[in-house]
Design a protein around this motif. Structure first.
Motif, mmCIF file in Angstrom:
data_model
loop_
_atom_site.group_PDB
_atom_site.id
_atom_site.type_symbol
_atom_site.label_atom_id
_atom_site.label_comp_id
_atom_site.label_asym_id
_atom_site.label_seq_id
_atom_site.Cartn_x
_atom_site.Cartn_y
_atom_site.Cartn_z
ATOM 1 N N THR A 59 60.897 -43.106 31.930
ATOM 2 C CA THR A 59 59.449 -43.112 31.737
ATOM 3 C C THR A 59 59.057 -43.955 30.524
ATOM 4 O O THR A 59 58.597 -43.422 29.511
ATOM 5 C CB THR A 59 58.934 -41.671 31.526
ATOM 6 O OG1 THR A 59 59.671 -41.100 30.446
ATOM 7 C CG2 THR A 59 59.101 -40.810 32.767
ATOM 8 N N TYR A 119 55.517 -43.257 29.059
ATOM 9 C CA TYR A 119 55.290 -42.073 28.221
ATOM 10 C C TYR A 119 55.975 -42.214 26.872
ATOM 11 O O TYR A 119 55.450 -41.778 25.847
ATOM 12 C CB TYR A 119 55.774 -40.806 28.940
ATOM 13 C CG TYR A 119 54.982 -40.479 30.167
ATOM 14 C CD1 TYR A 119 53.584 -40.428 30.113
ATOM 15 C CD2 TYR A 119 55.592 -40.243 31.379
ATOM 16 C CE1 TYR A 119 52.842 -40.143 31.238
ATOM 17 C CE2 TYR A 119 54.856 -39.953 32.511
ATOM 18 C CZ TYR A 119 53.472 -39.908 32.437
ATOM 19 O OH TYR A 119 52.746 -39.621 33.555
ATOM 20 N N PRO A 169 48.093 -37.175 37.403
ATOM 21 C CA PRO A 169 48.947 -37.692 36.331
ATOM 22 C C PRO A 169 49.158 -36.653 35.238
ATOM 23 O O PRO A 169 48.370 -35.715 35.104
ATOM 24 C CB PRO A 169 48.163 -38.888 35.788
ATOM 25 C CG PRO A 169 46.758 -38.653 36.188
ATOM 26 C CD PRO A 169 46.789 -37.826 37.438
ATOM 27 N N GLN A 183 47.748 -44.823 38.671
ATOM 28 C CA GLN A 183 49.089 -44.334 38.319
ATOM 29 C C GLN A 183 50.125 -45.441 38.434
ATOM 30 O O GLN A 183 51.204 -45.343 37.881
ATOM 31 C CB GLN A 183 49.471 -43.162 39.227
ATOM 32 C CG GLN A 183 48.799 -41.867 38.827
ATOM 33 C CD GLN A 183 47.966 -41.277 39.941
ATOM 34 O OE1 GLN A 183 47.016 -41.901 40.398
ATOM 35 N NE2 GLN A 183 48.302 -40.084 40.370
ATOM 36 N N SER A 184 49.796 -46.465 39.221
ATOM 37 C CA SER A 184 50.710 -47.595 39.372
ATOM 38 C C SER A 184 49.926 -48.886 39.435
ATOM 39 O O SER A 184 48.879 -48.928 40.084
ATOM 40 C CB SER A 184 51.505 -47.496 40.672
ATOM 41 O OG SER A 184 52.699 -46.824 40.452
ATOM 42 N N LEU A 211 53.722 -44.948 35.913
ATOM 43 C CA LEU A 211 53.920 -43.770 35.058
ATOM 44 C C LEU A 211 55.382 -43.408 34.876
ATOM 45 O O LEU A 211 55.732 -42.794 33.883
ATOM 46 C CB LEU A 211 53.146 -42.578 35.611
ATOM 47 C CG LEU A 211 51.624 -42.743 35.611
ATOM 48 C CD1 LEU A 211 50.952 -41.456 36.070
ATOM 49 C CD2 LEU A 211 51.093 -43.151 34.233
ATOM 50 N N ARG A 221 57.652 -40.470 43.142
ATOM 51 C CA ARG A 221 56.363 -41.124 43.283
ATOM 52 C C ARG A 221 56.452 -42.629 43.461
ATOM 53 O O ARG A 221 55.482 -43.288 43.804
ATOM 54 C CB ARG A 221 55.502 -40.823 42.043
ATOM 55 C CG ARG A 221 56.220 -41.115 40.712
ATOM 56 C CD ARG A 221 55.365 -40.819 39.505
ATOM 57 N NE ARG A 221 54.199 -41.667 39.501
ATOM 58 C CZ ARG A 221 54.218 -42.964 39.265
ATOM 59 N NH1 ARG A 221 55.353 -43.563 38.967
ATOM 60 N NH2 ARG A 221 53.130 -43.670 39.288
ATOM 61 N N ARG A 230 45.850 -45.241 43.004
ATOM 62 C CA ARG A 230 45.498 -43.909 42.505
ATOM 63 C C ARG A 230 45.658 -42.944 43.651
ATOM 64 O O ARG A 230 45.349 -43.255 44.786
ATOM 65 C CB ARG A 230 44.037 -43.868 42.054
ATOM 66 C CG ARG A 230 43.786 -44.493 40.721
ATOM 67 C CD ARG A 230 42.344 -44.325 40.341
ATOM 68 N NE ARG A 230 41.986 -42.906 40.266
ATOM 69 C CZ ARG A 230 40.760 -42.487 39.979
ATOM 70 N NH1 ARG A 230 39.786 -43.353 39.785
ATOM 71 N NH2 ARG A 230 40.496 -41.203 39.904
ATOM 72 N N THR A 247 53.571 -33.002 37.246
ATOM 73 C CA THR A 247 54.529 -34.111 37.201
ATOM 74 C C THR A 247 54.861 -34.466 38.618
ATOM 75 O O THR A 247 54.806 -33.642 39.497
ATOM 76 C CB THR A 247 55.839 -33.711 36.505
ATOM 77 O OG1 THR A 247 56.408 -32.653 37.242
ATOM 78 C CG2 THR A 247 55.597 -33.327 35.109
#
Lengths: 179, 347, 854
Positions: C228, C231, C464, C472-473, C531, C537, C612, C854
């Protein structure tokens, strides 16, 4: 020369053959072959997962025999021939094991792959037509967390067939599953 | 990356040199054979030799040969020395486990030895590890085979840097466990171990090579070296080895059962039953052997022997699996080993 | 009621399918496979920079203690030591979830498990750093360790974390979807069972590593083995180091296996960054295997209680599920893990009324988090074993019973999860037929048995982790005038093949060959955000983002090619490295020429796409966990051999069918299925994280030797069936495969053990000791079972009541219960039960009051 090398506490000279090339360096006794390959020779294709001989990730061959480079002192390799993953391809052409591992997805994260291919290469060298059980035995010292080993067996079988000169192809079920 | 501490590395080429180097190094010196036991222990800092004497280049230690007159006689009679294995074999201590497991003569005459060797760890370790190394394997324990930091967090244990045996805190001695696969086999076979020392050579039966003490687990003197193993005449007896562990590779035994029987026709004339991984030494269970001597390995005799082996088997909290199950398995594994021999009972 | 489809749905046709797919759905070498077999893939520990320093961490030897004093002077004085850090140097808290910002890079005042990092040394060699760490003196004041779930419930002081809801319970929840009591009253048969699922760890072959470089112009670069990078970048480094995110670049190296274990921002990653800033030199750390065990974030041990009511035909009338999670010393993803133990019970078989009560406890062990299947293998085990018992009670075939009650496609479940395609029926039929189920079940000789279980998993978390309105991507696509195509995406390849998914879709949509595609991923400066590689995902989300970018690129290219070819743009086909008239393939230009035409007329051909997730249907507190754009389905049959004298279970073969929607690269899908079976097998029979509660709560076996990962000799045969039931929300209909196929394995094995020897092992791992104990109990006339017998009293909060859709619910909670309230009457000992955040966290981030996922 030989006498000097019989006792070492500081750095001692070391000559060995790595992937067909002679290398000369000076190493301390505590330096393992793994550390020499990765840190002194920049051959980072040899990986490590525990450094205690408990996972098989650091497998290389020494005079054709697969061993754990994390438990092998460099100085014990004087005059010997080491083969790592970097030595497998023939020029720009992949080794049959490399081709088969790539084609079948036998390398997922690819971290255990170098060690497993070297262990498999040694197996095939001594047994050109290994059975599935012989492959399992030969690779039982190499842990893989990604593949469940299935694609690895299939890749070893495919590569062995290629190395026997057969025009083998992956089984349909290996690629698409059972119908 | 876990790394080795510094040390002086000596690579003698003769036995004499090796003995002298080790003697010169005193208590700070250790021999290394394959390194598969010593180097992990050094990386975790629970074995800390300052001088490591490597036996890899010592001439004559890595061999499998016929023992003197017996071997010659076998060859003389057959006149085909390669096809007909010699009778008694002598195994050099530096023979790798792979060589031992694969050797045709070992497989032909002492399949139990080949089998036990083949069950050790992994093919990669067997390519490095040696017969001598396995017989001298440091005793193991879940409180001992840990990193320096781990052991420091529990204030160490008496085997290294501490004064308590966490397996049995009130015990005056260390309970680390003998985890060799070949040791119980050699004790069962009554193999003779050749020790070379500064004062020459001596031969001890394998059964007298071990102490039931996790720290002083070998009767070998500090400056002695195990050079070879003399196997008994292979005729007239049978033996087997059964190993219990979680996985089929990597794992040390949590129980090893070596059984040796001398047949007199279809009756057991003599027997030895030795348990591995339940004590600091390969534990002979004479009462279990007595239960089958004189019998034809009837089911009743097998059961009685298994029960007799079960009673004194006292696994401790030093390895994988729970104690009561491991103890229970003693009975099962002794039974299985005996049933296997029963299958091969001479008619 | 029986809504299961007979087989894979007809493949939908769209303009993309006008011509046979040439790349998608066809097995091929992964785009990164050659580098991996050459050994030239650069993992984090393979990197080295000039003047690089090496770091070691001092870790706590105590499970629970207050730090009284740290003296680093002896370490700092050692030759070769360049810097020593303690918690005072990194005082800002962080954590992956907004609700649990409870970690420090180095412990500030307290240590919470053996292995908690306390200080760090940077030195010119690893040996010097190791020696220096041993010279750091720390004085601790020991605190009572919380060793178990029972401890956590019983001992309220000392608290491991002050923000916990009740003593050492971090979080409790109670969700009610319809009145389960009504449902139980309608049932013909009710079962209550208690299960335990032991914790396990990911054990990636690669040990974590990180390298940081600080430039005097104020820029920081960190390379890390992280799943990640986003993050790590935004939520840990920027916060803790007080460096603007705009000046930090995080590059996730290909991971040598992750499985969830590299999903949290890790202490050592922050530490090397700080050390690089302090020393002005590149700083690297590679953890030892033992340290990887301490990082953990693995499978939560979970105690579960399930009460299910059924009709005679096995139709569920109501289900009440309780779970209690042993979270270890920190929050990690744990609140989400807890919700996941209650989220997906409803997406396999119809559950008209459902109640979930969950709690996560803090204990003084290495923190648990997300491991492959995140929070769902445990309840799946409980549910599928219980269904096996129910089928036996009702004298129904367990496969047939499941088939009858499958959730229909396009269902909104009781807890407001929107299910799209459902290939579960096909999965069950495949493995039933393939395994010879009907000739084996309850018919094999004593000691041999078969067991079946099903499961479902999310294809990406619908919400998210940090609630925001952004995609998200994201994907950026560059078409080069040489005909090359470069895909830029933040996704991280952890071995699952995410780079190849991008290359495959790009090649397919633009009609070029795979070697024409270049993939640049996992670099926060070069690539648009993704993410991370978690929650299965990546294929769905990055795939959809790429589909959008590629459609835009095709539109640009087609516009100008069409002008030249004098055909309408919509008739143009991209295939065979050409762009041509679909009605007359002779009429076309090469792809290179087409790109050049577009570049000449339009300018540089670069497009973007983003994704999204659809808005979740649930609007109650806790609804953030469970929604997903799509759900994958799996079914497994295990055949086992059980030795009645030893209890040793040998899993001979597993037949597994997985509904992946649509394969992007079938051979990669096969690998994910087989790998999931492997990991599930390990959890089913041997893997566990044991601690010595009598010795300092040490991890008993932090090594590759003693943590039992199956070798080639334990791995069973696997017969895999890929079911393709395309989901409208997936790219080309694709759903996930990286995690779902793990889930049915442990319960299938448990059910097979019962079939073999007639004992129920209601906990994993199913070790020989447990089997033999149960067999002995059976012989003695006792209960032929091994497993927990009670679920403790937990101070549950007031339930949040959400009427299910068929009771007119709109996804909201009734009344004001959606705002969770203290259950003051039940818990007088608890000082405060509102969601207080640690001060540092509250200051740095406006923590959302939404639950996180998550």
């Amino acid at each position: 020369m030989a006498r000097r090398r019989s006792e070492a506490s500081g750095k001692a000279p070391l000559t060995l053959e790595v992937n067909g090339e002679t290398v000369e360096l000076a190493v301390t006794p505590q330096k393992t072959l793994l550390e020499i390959l990765r840190e002194d020779l920049g051959l980072t294709g040899t990986k490590h997962g525990c450094e205690l001989g408990e996972c098989g990730t650091c497998t290389v061959t020494l005079d054709g025999v697969p061993i754990l480079s994390c438990l092998m002192l460099g100085l014990a390799c004087e005059g010997k021939s080491v083969r790592t993953v970097e030595g497998m391809a023939h020029g720009a052409e992949l080794h049959p094991l490399q081709r088969a591992f790539a084609d079948l997805g036998a390398a997922q994260c690819g971290y255990c792959t170098p060690g497993i291919m070297l262990a498999a290469e040694a197996l095939i060298a001594g047994n050109p037509s290994p059975t599935r059980d012989q492959i399992k035995d030969a690779l039982s010292g190499n842990l893989c967390r990604c593949t469940g080993y299935i694609k690895i067996y299939e890749a070893v079988e495919l590569a062995a067939a290629w190395m026997r000169g057969e025009e083998a192809r992956p089984r349909e079920e290996s690629l698409y599953g059972e119908r | 990356m876990l790394r080795l501490p510094p040390f002086t590395y000596l690579q003698p080429t003769t036995l004499k040199q090796a003995l002298r180097m080790k003697s010169d190094a005193g208590p700070d010196g250790m021999y290394v054979a394959g390194g598969t036991d010593l180097y992990p222990n050094m990386k975790r800092r629970h074995q800390e030799p300052k001088v490591v004497v490597a036996l890899g280049r010592v001439r004559g230690l890595r061999s499998i040969r016929a023992d003197g007159p017996t071997g010659r006689r076998a060859r003389d009679r057959s006149n085909r020395p390669t096809a007909q294995p010699p009778n008694r074999l002598v195994l050099g201590a530096m023979t790798t486990l792979t060589e031992l497991a694969a050797h045709p003569h070992v497989n032909a005459r002492y399949p139990v030895v080949a089998r036990a060797a083949e069950l050790i760890s992994t093919p990669l370790l067997r390519n490095m590890g040696t017969l001598g190394g396995n017989l001298c394997l440091d005793t193991r324990c879940n409180y001992y085979n840990q990193s320096y930091e781990w052991r420091k967090a529990i204030h160490f244990c008496m085997k290294k840097d501490g004064d308590v045996c966490w397996v049995a805190p009130s015990s005056p001695r260390c309970w680390a466990v003998n985890s060799s696969d070949l040791a119980p086999v050699m004790v069962a076979l009554d193999a003779q171990l050749v020790l070379a020392g500064p004062k020459g050579e001596r031969v001890v039966p394998a059964g007298r090579f071990y102490n039931n003490d996790g720290i002083n687990y070998l009767t070998k003197q500090l400056d002695e070296m195990l050079t070879e193993v003399r196997l008994p005449d292979p005729d007239g007896w049978d033996a087997t080895y059964h190993k219990l562990r979680r996985r089929g590779a990597f794992d040390f035994p949590v129980l090893g059962v070596a059984v040796w029987v001398r047949w007199d026709g279809a009756r057991v004339a003599d027997a030895r039953i030795v348990l591995g991984a339940v004590a600091s030494l390969p534990q002979e269970v004479p009462e279990a052997a007595r239960a089958i001597v004189g019998t034809d390995l009837s089911i009743e005799a097998v059961e009685a022997s298994a029960l007799a082996a079960f009673k004194p088997s006292k696994p401790m909290d030093n390895t994988d699996f729970g104690l009561s199950w491991r103890k229970e398995m003693t009975r099962q594994f002794v039974k299985r080993a005996l049933l296997e021999l029963r299958e091969r009972r001479p008619s | 009621m029986a809504n299961a489809k007979g087989g894979p749905a007809e493949r939908r046709t769209s303009d993309r399918d006008a011509f046979a797919r040439r790349v998608v759905g066809r097995p091929h070498r992964k785009v990164d496979a050659v580098a991996k077999v050459l050994g030239s893939t650069r993992f984090a520990d393979d990197l080295a920079l000039p003047r690089m320093l090496y770091t070691r961490l001092l870790r706590s030897p105590h499970p629970h203690a207050r730090i009284v004093r740290i003296d680093t002077s002896r370490a700092a004085a050692l030759a070769g030591v360049k810097a020593v850090l303690t918690g005072q140097d990194l005082p800002v808290a962080f954590g992956i979830l907004p609700v649990s910002q409870d970690e420090h890079a180095l412990a500030v005042d307290k240590v919470r498990y053996v292995g908690d990092p306390v200080a760090a040394v940077a030195a010119t060699s690893e040996d010097i750093a190791t020696a220096a760490v041993d010279l750091i003196d720390v004085e601790y004041e020991l605190l009572t360790p919380i060793t178990s779930l029972d401890d956590a419930l019983r001992i309220h002081e000392p608290r491991i974390h002050d923000y916990a809801k009740h003593g050492n319970l971090q979080k409790v929840t109670d969700l009610e979807f319809g009145n389960v009591e009504t449902g139980f009253a309608e049932a013909d048969h009710i079962r209550e069972d208690v299960f335990f699922y032991e914790g396990s760890t990911h054990l990636p072959m690669e040990q974590h590593a990180a390298l940081a470089e600080w430039s005097p112009d104020g820029k920081l670069t960190v390379w890390a083995s992280t799943q990640t990078p986003h993050y790590l970048h935004q939520r840990a480094l920027a916060r803790v180091l007080s460096v603007p995110a705009s000046r930090i670049r995080v590059i996730a190296c290909p991971n040598g296996g992750g499985f969830g274990g590299k999903s949290d921002p890790m202490n050592h990653e922050v530490v090397v960054a700080k050390l690089a800033m302090v020393t002005g030199r590149p700083v690297k750390i590679t953890l030892t295997r033992e340290e990887v065990f301490y990082c953990h974030r693995g499978r939560h041990p979970v105690l579960m209680w399930v009460k299910t009511g059924v009709k005679q035909d096995g139709a569920i009338t109501a289900m009440h599920f309780k779970s209690l999670l042993d979270g270890g010393g920190y929050g990690s993803y744990g609140v989400a893990s807890m919700y996941y133990t209650g989220a997906l019970q409803t997406v396999t078989y119809q559950v008209p009324r459902y109640k979930f009560q969950g709690a996560r406890a803090f204990t003084n062990k290495a923190p648990c988090g997300p491991k492959r299947g995140h929070g769902t293998p445990q309840p799946r085990f409980a549910l599928e074993v219980q269904l096996d018992k129910i089928a036996e009670d009702l004298k129904l075939d367990p496969a047939e019973m499941r088939l009858r009650h499958i959730v229909p496609p396009q269902t909104l479940t009781a807890n407001f999860l929107r299910v799209g395609s459902v290939g579960l029926g096909a999965c069950i039929r495949k493995v039933v037929d393939g395994s010879g189920w009907t000739t084996k079940f309850r018919q094999l000789p004593h000691g041999r048995g078969v067991g079946l279980a099903c499961s479902s998993y999310i294809c990406g978390a619908g919400v998210p982790i940090y609630w925001n309105d952004m995609p998200q991507s994201g994907v950026q696509l560059k078409l080069d005038r040489g005909g090359g195509v470069t895909v830029f995406c933040g996704s991280t390849d952890i071995g699952q093949g995410s780079d190849d998914v991008l290359a495959t879709i790009a090649a397919e949509m633009l009609g070029v060959d795979l070697p024409d595609v270049h993939v640049v991923t996992a670099d926060t400066s070069l690539t648009p955000v993704d993410l991370g590689s978690y929650s299965s995902r990546v294929t769905l989300m990055t795939g959809n983002a790429l589909v959008q970018a590629a459609e835009r690129a095709r539109e640009i290219v087609a516009t100008y090619a069409a002008a030249k070819l004098e055909v309408p743009p919509h008739r143009l086909v991209f295939a065979g490295r050409r762009v041509f008239d679909g009605g007359n393939s002779e009429r076309g230009v090469t792809f290179v020429e087409a790109v050049q035409l577009a570049e000449a007329a339009h300018g540089t051909v670069v497009t973007v796409g983003s994704y999204r997730t659809p808005t979740a249907a649930g609007r109650y507190r806790g609804a953030g966990v469970g929604p997903s754009p799509a759900y994958s389905y799996s079914t497994a049959v295990a055949e086992v051999d059980v030795d009645p004298d030893t209890g040793i279970v040998r899993v001979e073969r597993i037949w597994i069918a997985h509904d992946v929607g649509q394969c992007i690269n079938p051979v990669s899908v096969m690998g994910q299925v087989e790998g999931s079976v492997y990991m599930g097998l390990g959890e089913a029979v041997m893997e566990e994280m044991p601690y010595r509660d009598n010795r300092n709560l040490m991890h008993k076996i932090p090594s590759m030797l003693e943590y039992k990962s199956p070798t080639t000799l334990e791995m069973c045969d696997v017969v895999t069936y890929l079911v393709e039931d395309p989901d409208p929300n997936g790219p080309f209909g694709a759903k996930e495969v990286g995690q779902g196929p793990l889930l049915p394995v442990p319960p299938a094995v448990a059910n097979a053990v019962y079939d073999a020897v007639g004992v129920r092992i209601d906990e994993v791992p199913i070790t020989p000791e447990k089997v033999l104990r149960a067999l002995k109990d059976k012989t003695k006339g006792g209960v032929p079972r091994f497993g927990p017998t009670r679920f403790p009293e937990v101070p549950w909060p007031e339930p949040i009541r959400v009427p299910p859709p068929w009771e007119g619910g709109d996804g909201s909670a009734l009344g004001d219960a959606g705002r969770q309230r203290a259950t003051a009457g039940e818990q007088p000992r608890t000082r405060r039960s509102d969601a207080r955040q640690p001060a540092a966290a509250g200051r740095a981030s406006p923590v959302s009051d939404r639950e996180d996922s998550t």
